[in-house]
Design an enzyme around this catalytic site. Sequence first.
Site, PDB file in Angstrom:
ATOM      1  N   ASP A   1      35.008  46.563  27.320  1.00 47.14           N
ATOM      2  CA  ASP A   1      36.203  46.044  27.434  1.00 47.14           C
ATOM      3  C   ASP A   1      36.339  44.629  27.281  1.00 47.14           C
ATOM      4  OD1 ASP A   1      38.818  45.701  28.379  1.00 47.14           O
ATOM      5  OD2 ASP A   1      38.676  46.846  30.286  1.00 47.14           O
TER       6      ASP A   1
ATOM      7  N   GLU B   1      53.994  45.086  37.799  1.00 41.87           N
ATOM      8  CA  GLU B   1      52.586  45.816  37.767  1.00 41.87           C
ATOM      9  C   GLU B   1      52.142  46.000  36.507  1.00 41.87           C
ATOM     10  OE1 GLU B   1      53.294  50.022  38.726  1.00 41.87           O
ATOM     11  OE2 GLU B   1      55.189  50.024  37.671  1.00 41.87           O
TER      12      GLU B   1
END
Length: 883
Positions: free
Chosen positions: A275, A627
């Site tokens: 990542d 979110e």
Amino acid sequence: MAFVVAVFLLLVVSPACLFAATPSSHSQDKTPLYLDPNAPLQQRVDDLVGRMTLEEKVSQMQNEAPAIPRLHVPSYDWWNEGLHGMARSGYATVFPQAIGLAATWDTSLIERIGDVVSTEARAKYNEAQREGNHSIFYGLTIWSPNINIDRDPRWGRGQETYGEDPFLTGQIGSAFVRGLQGDNPKYLKTVATAKHFAVHSGPESERHSFDAVISPHDLEDTYLPAFRELVTQAHADSVMCAYNAVDGAPACANTMLLQQKLKHDWGFSGFVVSDCAAISDVSIGHKYAPDLEHAAAVSVKAGTDLSCGKEYAALVGAVQHHLIAESDINAAVRRLFTARFRLGMFDPVAAVPFNQIPFSQNDSPQHGQLSLEAARASMVLLKDEHEALPLHSGLKSIAVIGPNADTLPALEGNYNGVASHPVTPLEALQKQMPGHVRYAQGSPYVDGASLPVPETLLPHGLRGEYFSGTDFKGAPVMTRIDRRIDFDWNGASPAPGVSAKAFAVRWTGMITAPAPGTLDMGFAFAHCSTCEDAETIKVWLDGKQVYDFSHAATHGRRAPTTPFQLVFADTNPHRLRIEYTHQAPHFGAGLTLNWKPPIDVLRQQAVAAADQSDAVLLFLGLSPELEGEEMPIAVTGFRGGDRTSIELPDAQQQLVSAIAATGKPIVIVLMNGSAIALGDSAKKAAAILEAWYPGEAGGTAIAETLFGENNPSGRLPITFYASTAQLPQFDDYSMSGRTYRHFSGEPLYGFGYGLSYTRFGYSAGKLSASTVRAGQPLNVQVEVKNEGDRDGAETVEAYLIPKHTEGAPLRELVGFQKVQLCRGESKTVQMTLTPRELSLVAEDGTRSVQQGEYELYVGGGQPEKSSGVMMRFRVQGHFDLQP
């Protein structure tokens, strides 16, 4: 200049001619082995890697891999996004967010969607190659799907997953991978990347240093099965390691995960990518290594081949300081180039069938129809009291109210492409009932959060003048009326004939305040994680400049715009002018005019609209602006992209109460990426429809469903808990009390739940044996009948219920099928349960088929006494399964 020529030749000349023009210093052969498309794959890879210097090899282990002109290796950026449509590279077909795709419970549909995503990836890549564009987001290595288990609805990235169940996630994820990678025996259509490996689901604010401590049972039973399925069955060619640590070792330097599980147990031979900036976290966040050289070395030795970022540049020094052997570097680079060869990047253009996909295949009408089909299939009907839905044709007027009725982000979700023709619910309903829709925004998502300025403040829209270039000179290329300013142009042109790289827009018109006073305003840009843009925004009210913002070109995240205020002494129309310029080398832009509305005034407007209408449609829920991934959000109930409470925010609950007091029938339409506890609002609604973030055609699918043109068939891929109080601590990764498999309380709506406009009955359940020997499959069949008066699709769900094993799930999904049935029609549904689907996990993490009594329930949801069929069988003996 030589580099440009070399890259151009690579695109248009055969490899043999390339080599003849530039002899290799490594070999005297006229054509090097690696450019021979008929040579064995591994020999070609070995030949190319063997010609590279250490510095060249290390340069290829970073996502932004530079060209090596002397070897005819073009530059390539490994970072490309395709979660539910190709993202951040201009217009593309935008499908429902991943959680909505999971709600379809339809693997054949998901595979078709994956195929379309890869087709559009190839269409964009082929066009980019012709243009000499090798930049980020135009490649073929797709960093999707996200198959982390959504163990807790507070996690902001749960919307990117396929829900809370390992089996459903594995099946949906595998279908998507098969669609992405294709079935050509020689070439990969694209590379799919299963992420984030492993045990990754928040909190977002702690992900760079958090250590997920878990039991061997939970690791094997919950967190790894979907990854195993995608690797061993769908053959995903790439895996992304996570930010967090697992049992003390960072995921990207975790030998238990990468060496033991992924490579040894599952036989994975593809490449592993970190990542973004996760290698830095190995030393900085987790303190697992003293510096970047050690962090890079330990990560490569653990099995991480590619860094998203520039951290692996430290590997040259790591080799020189004997922290890692060059042979380890060679192995990683071989895996990376194996993928590029399998994508056909070093073969003649005509030899690779996917190179023939034209750019016209991108964002095509046919792909748009598939997005609409997916949105229809994702709709989950949660409540329908007294058949409030479908809406009857005798309605003379409806009120469309709520913060999600008319916003672009609520369609697109996150990690999204740019929709060229998005349809919001308001637009679709206005088309459905022209002249009979009253609209009011009604409420913000949450007190203190901004949302797009609605069309009600811009009663006649704004005249938009679109210019190529940033100086507003000459006549505009195009002029149109924009209902509001809420645009996503990331990598896209804002209008036909306007440059995507440098443009200007002037909006002029009238603005009407809902009440006298001061309005808090602001602008938001479309998401861009790797921008190199320069932008300006200027605002005039009644001829007086009230706002001036500029952002110079930088590499990285944009500077946030500053808020400003508009002061109104009355509610009369006032002249508004906004000028926006954008300049960037590759990326388009996008702009939203936001406000923090006066809540009481909005609620009064909503009540007035409801009073004058026959029925009320309330579009409530969440937003990907609240979110999501590591976001700078801190308002009540939300923090850093996660939620601190799963309850419907107070502002929206108060809106529901005010509308309910009018006595008008209420239908709630939820648009969100995770479960919401509705509380009393659920009781005040006659019907509730869950629509997720439904993609470019979401408004159309919602309107069709509300009016009965689409019979909802979606099922929940997550549990809708009744309250936050039902959840364990967010940072506790134990599965005790989590998800339908281990939760013994009463949810608001359970995993697998969903209603239809028709009724289905189950009968004639039959097993292939009442006693099955451990290690043997079990066949099951059941008769399903459409007992209602409408055609519809039923999701047949099979749940295994162990009766004897402590710590086993209370119930576990082991099979499902989507069945289309005309009214009155019956079908026999058959499933074969493999030993793995009949297995359980022991405390020490070993998996086996265990002797004892079991129940198998088959129905339209979780085991219930009122529907479905329950069958019993016994397993004889014991059978150990491979990890």
